[in-house]
Scaffold this motif. Structure first.
Motif, PDB file in Angstrom:
ATOM      1  N   GLY A 112      65.330  22.548  27.097  1.00 41.30           N
ATOM      2  CA  GLY A 112      64.365  23.649  27.200  1.00 41.30           C
ATOM      3  C   GLY A 112      62.950  23.216  26.838  1.00 41.30           C
TER       4      GLY A 112
ATOM      5  N   SER B 158      50.612  32.014  31.509  1.00 39.77           N
ATOM      6  CA  SER B 158      51.882  31.400  31.924  1.00 39.77           C
ATOM      7  C   SER B 158      51.970  29.927  31.538  1.00 39.77           C
TER       8      SER B 158
ATOM      9  N   TRP C 228      52.127  29.125  28.566  1.00 39.46           N
ATOM     10  CA  TRP C 228      52.669  29.143  27.209  1.00 39.46           C
ATOM     11  C   TRP C 228      54.006  29.855  27.131  1.00 39.46           C
ATOM     12  N   ASP C 229      54.824  29.412  26.188  1.00 40.19           N
ATOM     13  CA  ASP C 229      56.080  30.120  25.927  1.00 40.19           C
ATOM     14  C   ASP C 229      55.752  31.448  25.237  1.00 40.19           C
ATOM     15  N   ASP C 230      56.762  32.270  25.009  1.00 41.02           N
ATOM     16  CA  ASP C 230      56.499  33.623  24.504  1.00 41.02           C
ATOM     17  C   ASP C 230      55.794  33.616  23.149  1.00 41.02           C
ATOM     18  N   THR C 231      56.177  32.679  22.288  1.00 39.26           N
ATOM     19  CA  THR C 231      55.575  32.636  20.951  1.00 39.26           C
ATOM     20  C   THR C 231      54.073  32.383  21.045  1.00 39.26           C
TER      21      THR C 231
ATOM     22  N   LEU D 245      57.657  24.892  33.095  1.00 36.67           N
ATOM     23  CA  LEU D 245      58.463  24.328  32.006  1.00 36.67           C
ATOM     24  C   LEU D 245      58.298  22.811  31.959  1.00 36.67           C
TER      25      LEU D 245
ATOM     26  N   GLY E 140      55.695  23.555  29.295  1.00 39.54           N
ATOM     27  CA  GLY E 140      56.556  24.461  28.535  1.00 39.54           C
ATOM     28  C   GLY E 140      56.210  25.921  28.748  1.00 39.54           C
ATOM     29  N   GLY E 141      55.493  26.203  29.833  1.00 34.65           N
ATOM     30  CA  GLY E 141      55.122  27.588  30.129  1.00 34.65           C
ATOM     31  C   GLY E 141      56.188  28.287  30.942  1.00 34.65           C
ATOM     32  N   ARG E 142      55.877  29.519  31.356  1.00 32.88           N
ATOM     33  CA  ARG E 142      56.844  30.268  32.148  1.00 32.88           C
ATOM     34  C   ARG E 142      56.168  31.432  32.857  1.00 32.88           C
TER      35      ARG E 142
ATOM     36  N   ARG F 206      56.534  35.389  34.126  1.00 34.68           N
ATOM     37  CA  ARG F 206      57.165  36.572  33.522  1.00 34.68           C
ATOM     38  C   ARG F 206      57.222  37.706  34.524  1.00 34.68           C
TER      39      ARG F 206
END
Ligand SMILES: C[S@@+](CC[C@H](N)C(=O)[O-])C[C@H]1O[C@@H](n2cnc3c(N)ncnc32)[C@H](O)[C@@H]1O
Length: 417
Positions: free
Chosen positions: A203, A327, A329-332, A374, A378-380, A382
């Motif tokens: 991940g 996007s 960045w991850d959720d945190t 990713l 490491g983004g995503r 949504r």
């Protein structure tokens, strides 16, 4: 199944700049990279339901699109319903095409990196002349040109080759040039995907495993790569610029804070399009230096400020823009970024989040873009619901959502509450 170690998947991370006899940005090393953002030049607005019962004005701007672009966009129309999976009449051929796709990527990048596209800018050239100008092996050059013919980037008359309209976009000196984007996409970005199995197992970004540093740290230590990244981003921001500059929020804005604004391409487009606006570009210190140079012609209407937006977002805007940033960045980290934006904003200020909205099933290629985020940072992407949750947690109300006709980019308009 075994996990790859870093040493197993490491690739050469620093490339020697291959100087081109043609100058003009040709001969850049292949280990350069962008994020995957496909440019198109046209945006169509259409009516759609949004959570707050508001609607979006319908208008069309297709003037700059080629016929092929329009056809492609029409086939991706949100009004046409979800696209189906591509039909596969010959499964074995389909697999071979998928797996050998790298060859197309690499020959396309060679046309840029070796200066072939730029050498052909004044018209057809004989293969031998092209080899002299590009300092390449004549016979090998001929074979490369036949490959470029096969993928539709050149045409041939006898032994003379010229660029097709798509091939023209690989020149560095044309409007809408994709030369820097191509080099980066097929260079370092391609290399980062070597760590893709590692990313799926853990991940974590493939880039970090391959290059032993994060994407942003790598850019910070490589000013040349960072400048190329900015330029490739600027080359691919056209559709996002159109979404933002046509947005009604800008008509009521006075000072737009472009957070993660890169080298100022979006800022200059906003300033050109809306003479009443001032823009504050916020980005990492090294990056805003380039933005400042690009924005000098706007005088006091343009300001820049270097800041780590995960620590602090500057005050001073009444409309905040996150264009192709959330996007990353991850959720945190996305939550921290939004919290920092909210802390800088007053109640009622507008936030425009562009890019990174996932609409399941439309179009199919969005899954690849999400995975790419990713791999590199490491983004995503949504969904609208996920975005609304993230915004609400940071003190924003999601007002409306708009998509470009191609569905490749989107705009979420929110208000600080
Ligand atoms: C994908 S680029 C988007 C650039 C531009 N908004 C566009 O759409 O072309 C993300 C931007 O975020 C900036 N960035 C990354 N991390 C940052 C941080 N911690 N603080 C401020 N800016 C950052 C990068 O330098 C880069 O310009």
């Amino acid at each position: 199944m075994h996990s790859l170690t870093n040493s197993q998947i490491r690739v050469r991370a620093s490339g020697k700049r291959a100087t081109s006899p043609l100058g003009c940005g040709t001969g850049v090393p292949s280990e350069r990279f962008p994020l995957e953002l496909l440019p198109t030049s046209s945006v169509r607005w259409y009516r759609m339901a949004v959570p707050t019962n508001s609607t979006v004005q319908v208008s069309e701007k297709l003037a700059a699109a080629s016929i092929q672009d329009r056809d492609a966009m029409n086939s991706a129309s949100p009004l046409a319903g979800p696209p189906e999976s591509p039909s596969v009449s010959d499964p074995a051929h389909h697999i071979r095409e998928l797996v050998t796709g790298y060859r197309r990527a690499k020959v396309t990048a060679l046309a840029v990196d070796l200066g072939i596209a730029d050498a052909l800018k004044d018209g057809p050239l004989h293969v031998d002349e092209l080899a002299v100008r590009c300092q390449t092996h004549p016979s090998a050059t001929g074979r490369l040109l036949e490959s470029l013919l096969e993928v539709g980037l050149v045409t041939r008359t006898g032994d003379n080759y010229s660029l097709t309209p798509a091939g023209e976009l690989l020149r560095c000196d044309v409007p809408g040039s994709l030369s820097r984007w191509t080099t980066m996409s097929a260079g370092m970005q391609y290399a980062a995907w070597e760590g893709s199995a590692h990313a799926i197992r853990t991940g974590l970004p493939a880039f970090d495993a391959v290059f032993e540093t994060s994407f942003w740290q790598h850019l910070a230590s490589r000013p040349d790569a960072a400048a190329d990244f900015d330029a490739a981003m600027a080359d691919s921001v056209t559709e996002s610029c159109e979404l933002i500059t046509q947005d009604p929020a800008l008509r009521g804005a006075t000072v737009v804070a472009d957070i993660g604004g890169g080298n100022g391409k979006l800022a200059s487009t906003m300033l050109d399009t809306h003479p009443h606006l001032s823009v504050l570009v916020v980005d990492l210190p090294g990056v805003v230096e380039r933005a400042a140079r690009a924005l000098t012609r706007f005088g006091e209407r343009a300001r820049v400020e270097g800041a780590d937006f995960l620590t602090r977002v500057p005050t001073g805007g009444d409309t905040y823009v996150l264009c192709r940033v959330l996007s990353d960045w991850d959720d945190t980290h996305a939550a921290i970024l939004l919290d920092n934006c909210r802390a800088a904003m007053r109640e009622g200020d507008a936030l425009l989040v562009v890019g990174g909205l996932r609409r399941p099933g439309q179009p199919a290629a969005r899954g690849l873009l999400d995975l790419h985020l990713l791999m590199i940072i490491g983004g995503r992407e949504r969904t609208e619901a996920e975005t609304a949750d993230l915004l609400a947690s940071a003190g924003f109300r999601l007002d409306r959502v708009e998509h470009s006709l191609s569905e490749r980019t989107s705009l979420v308009a929110a208000t600080a509450v």
